[in-house]
Write a protein that holds these residues in place. Structure first.
Motif, PDB file in Angstrom:
ATOM      1  N   HIS A 234       0.860  -1.181   0.000  1.00  0.00           N
ATOM      2  CA  HIS A 234       0.000   0.000   0.000  1.00  0.00           C
ATOM      3  C   HIS A 234       0.897   1.231   0.000  1.00  0.00           C
ATOM      4  N   LEU A 235       0.856   1.991  -1.089  1.00  0.00           N
ATOM      5  CA  LEU A 235       1.658   3.209  -1.224  1.00  0.00           C
ATOM      6  C   LEU A 235       0.716   4.399  -1.091  1.00  0.00           C
ATOM      7  N   CYS A 236       0.774   5.053   0.056  1.00  0.00           N
ATOM      8  CA  CYS A 236      -0.120   6.168   0.373  1.00  0.00           C
ATOM      9  C   CYS A 236       0.620   7.484   0.129  1.00  0.00           C
ATOM     10  N   VAL A 237       0.068   8.304  -0.751  1.00  0.00           N
ATOM     11  CA  VAL A 237       0.756   9.496  -1.244  1.00  0.00           C
ATOM     12  C   VAL A 237       0.366  10.745  -0.449  1.00  0.00           C
TER      13      VAL A 237
ATOM     14  N   TRP B  52      -1.692  24.283   2.150  1.00  0.00           N
ATOM     15  CA  TRP B  52      -2.237  23.770   0.890  1.00  0.00           C
ATOM     16  C   TRP B  52      -3.445  22.870   1.177  1.00  0.00           C
ATOM     17  N   SER B  53      -4.378  23.343   1.935  1.00  0.00           N
ATOM     18  CA  SER B  53      -5.503  22.529   2.374  1.00  0.00           C
ATOM     19  C   SER B  53      -6.276  21.931   1.189  1.00  0.00           C
ATOM     20  N   VAL B  54      -6.512  20.630   1.270  1.00  0.00           N
ATOM     21  CA  VAL B  54      -7.303  19.898   0.275  1.00  0.00           C
ATOM     22  C   VAL B  54      -8.541  19.370   1.011  1.00  0.00           C
ATOM     23  N   PRO B  55      -9.703  20.001   0.828  1.00  0.00           N
ATOM     24  CA  PRO B  55     -10.887  19.614   1.611  1.00  0.00           C
ATOM     25  C   PRO B  55     -11.229  18.126   1.545  1.00  0.00           C
ATOM     26  N   TRP B  56     -11.030  17.512   0.394  1.00  0.00           N
ATOM     27  CA  TRP B  56     -11.377  16.099   0.253  1.00  0.00           C
ATOM     28  C   TRP B  56     -10.467  15.178   1.049  1.00  0.00           C
ATOM     29  N   ALA B  57      -9.313  15.652   1.494  1.00  0.00           N
ATOM     30  CA  ALA B  57      -8.377  14.789   2.234  1.00  0.00           C
ATOM     31  C   ALA B  57      -9.032  14.209   3.488  1.00  0.00           C
ATOM     32  N   GLN B  58      -9.815  15.014   4.175  1.00  0.00           N
ATOM     33  CA  GLN B  58     -10.489  14.524   5.380  1.00  0.00           C
ATOM     34  C   GLN B  58     -11.576  13.508   5.051  1.00  0.00           C
TER      35      GLN B  58
ATOM     36  N   VAL C 224      -0.889  -0.832  -4.314  1.00  0.00           N
ATOM     37  CA  VAL C 224      -2.204  -0.242  -4.071  1.00  0.00           C
ATOM     38  C   VAL C 224      -1.955   1.226  -3.721  1.00  0.00           C
ATOM     39  N   ILE C 225      -2.507   2.135  -4.505  1.00  0.00           N
ATOM     40  CA  ILE C 225      -2.181   3.551  -4.351  1.00  0.00           C
ATOM     41  C   ILE C 225      -3.389   4.326  -3.840  1.00  0.00           C
ATOM     42  N   THR C 226      -3.125   5.138  -2.801  1.00  0.00           N
ATOM     43  CA  THR C 226      -4.126   6.020  -2.208  1.00  0.00           C
ATOM     44  C   THR C 226      -3.491   7.394  -2.010  1.00  0.00           C
ATOM     45  N   GLY C 227      -4.308   8.369  -1.592  1.00  0.00           N
ATOM     46  CA  GLY C 227      -3.766   9.668  -1.189  1.00  0.00           C
ATOM     47  C   GLY C 227      -4.104  10.795  -2.142  1.00  0.00           C
ATOM     48  N   GLY C 228      -3.240  11.805  -2.180  1.00  0.00           N
ATOM     49  CA  GLY C 228      -3.513  12.989  -2.981  1.00  0.00           C
ATOM     50  C   GLY C 228      -2.229  13.613  -3.527  1.00  0.00           C
ATOM     51  N   GLU C 229      -2.350  14.470  -4.481  1.00  0.00           N
ATOM     52  CA  GLU C 229      -3.569  14.746  -5.194  1.00  0.00           C
ATOM     53  C   GLU C 229      -3.624  13.878  -6.456  1.00  0.00           C
TER      54      GLU C 229
ATOM     55  N   VAL D 173      -3.112  -0.764  -8.514  1.00  0.00           N
ATOM     56  CA  VAL D 173      -4.503  -0.803  -8.082  1.00  0.00           C
ATOM     57  C   VAL D 173      -4.815   0.520  -7.383  1.00  0.00           C
ATOM     58  N   LEU D 174      -5.767   1.252  -7.913  1.00  0.00           N
ATOM     59  CA  LEU D 174      -6.174   2.523  -7.314  1.00  0.00           C
ATOM     60  C   LEU D 174      -7.409   2.313  -6.444  1.00  0.00           C
ATOM     61  N   ALA D 175      -7.352   2.813  -5.223  1.00  0.00           N
ATOM     62  CA  ALA D 175      -8.504   2.779  -4.325  1.00  0.00           C
ATOM     63  C   ALA D 175      -9.357   4.006  -4.617  1.00  0.00           C
ATOM     64  N   THR D 176     -10.448   3.809  -5.325  1.00  0.00           N
ATOM     65  CA  THR D 176     -11.207   4.940  -5.854  1.00  0.00           C
ATOM     66  C   THR D 176     -11.782   5.854  -4.782  1.00  0.00           C
ATOM     67  N   ASP D 177     -12.092   5.295  -3.621  1.00  0.00           N
ATOM     68  CA  ASP D 177     -12.651   6.104  -2.543  1.00  0.00           C
ATOM     69  C   ASP D 177     -11.578   6.586  -1.573  1.00  0.00           C
ATOM     70  N   ALA D 178     -10.318   6.439  -1.961  1.00  0.00           N
ATOM     71  CA  ALA D 178      -9.210   6.866  -1.102  1.00  0.00           C
ATOM     72  C   ALA D 178      -8.216   7.723  -1.873  1.00  0.00           C
ATOM     73  N   LEU D 179      -8.724   8.423  -2.893  1.00  0.00           N
ATOM     74  CA  LEU D 179      -7.933   9.363  -3.683  1.00  0.00           C
ATOM     75  C   LEU D 179      -8.649  10.706  -3.680  1.00  0.00           C
TER      76      LEU D 179
END
Length: 201
Positions: free
Chosen positions: A17-20, A32-38, A134-139, A159-165
């Motif tokens: 799991h590679l979390c960006v 650099w606030s990203v509202p969707w991160a939360q 497995v890739i998650t995170g932003g942006e 593999v992209l986690a669609t609800d974790a990007l």
């Protein structure tokens, strides 16, 4: 037979799991606030918490001072002078608290540009131990994009986690997700965190 949602079957022991860049830098109150991160954080917490030993968190580390960096990065850090290590609280570089507590056994990898691959240290760290990321995170449209393309070039199953990007731009997030489906369907699988957890043994 393919696993639910996964075109190439279940995920095995050679999966990471590679979390960006899920850092305080991008949290509410960060420069650099990203509202969707939360909003995606619970999915990442579940995935990283379940597979902490096989999770690697990248962190984007800005330049030390305004105007530092090679080429156009110097211009970038003149524009973003307040997001340099000597101008901002360095605690912003840290992971979000709920993810930071997973380290160790999860690991942290620092990078200074969008891609984690350019300095060569990630290749050395991963070696031949993993064949799937497995890739998650932003942006989605910046650092995640650079991470995905580098992984594809190196032959990883992605593999992209669609609800974790997430992204700060809904429009380009959606465009990138369409791009992965339309142009990288042989190399990129995009599924939910639930599908990943059900099929990662």
């Amino acid at each position: 037979m393919a696993a639910q949602g996964l075109a190439h079957g279940p995920l095995g022991r050679n999966c990471l799991h590679l979390c960006v860049d899920m850092q305080r830098l991008f949290a509410p109150g960060g420069p650099w606030s990203v509202p969707w991160a939360q909003k995606i954080l619970p999915a990442i917490e579940e995935l990283a918490g379940t597979h902490a030993r096989d999770t690697l968190f990248t962190r984007f580390v800005p330049a030390a001072r305004p105007g530092e960096g090679p080429g156009m990065w110097a211009r970038y850090y003149r524009r973003w002078a307040d997001v340099t290590l000597t101008r901002m609280d360095p605690a912003f570089v840290r992971l979000l608290p709920s993810l930071e507590r997973l380290v160790p056994p999860a690991r942290v990898f620092d990078k200074h540009v969008y891609s984690p691959w350019t300095e060569g240290r990630l290749d050395a760290l991963l070696g031949s131990e993993f064949d799937t990321l497995v890739i998650t995170g932003g942006e989605t449209d910046v650092c995640v994009l650079a991470t995905v393309l580098g992984a594809i070039d190196r032959g990883y199953r992605v593999v992209l986690a669609t609800d974790a990007l997430c992204s700060s731009s809904d429009e380009t997030h959606d465009a990138l997700m369409k791009l992965y489906h339309a142009r990288f369907s042989e190399q990129v699988e995009a599924v939910t965190t639930e599908d990943i957890l059900l099929n990662w043994r």
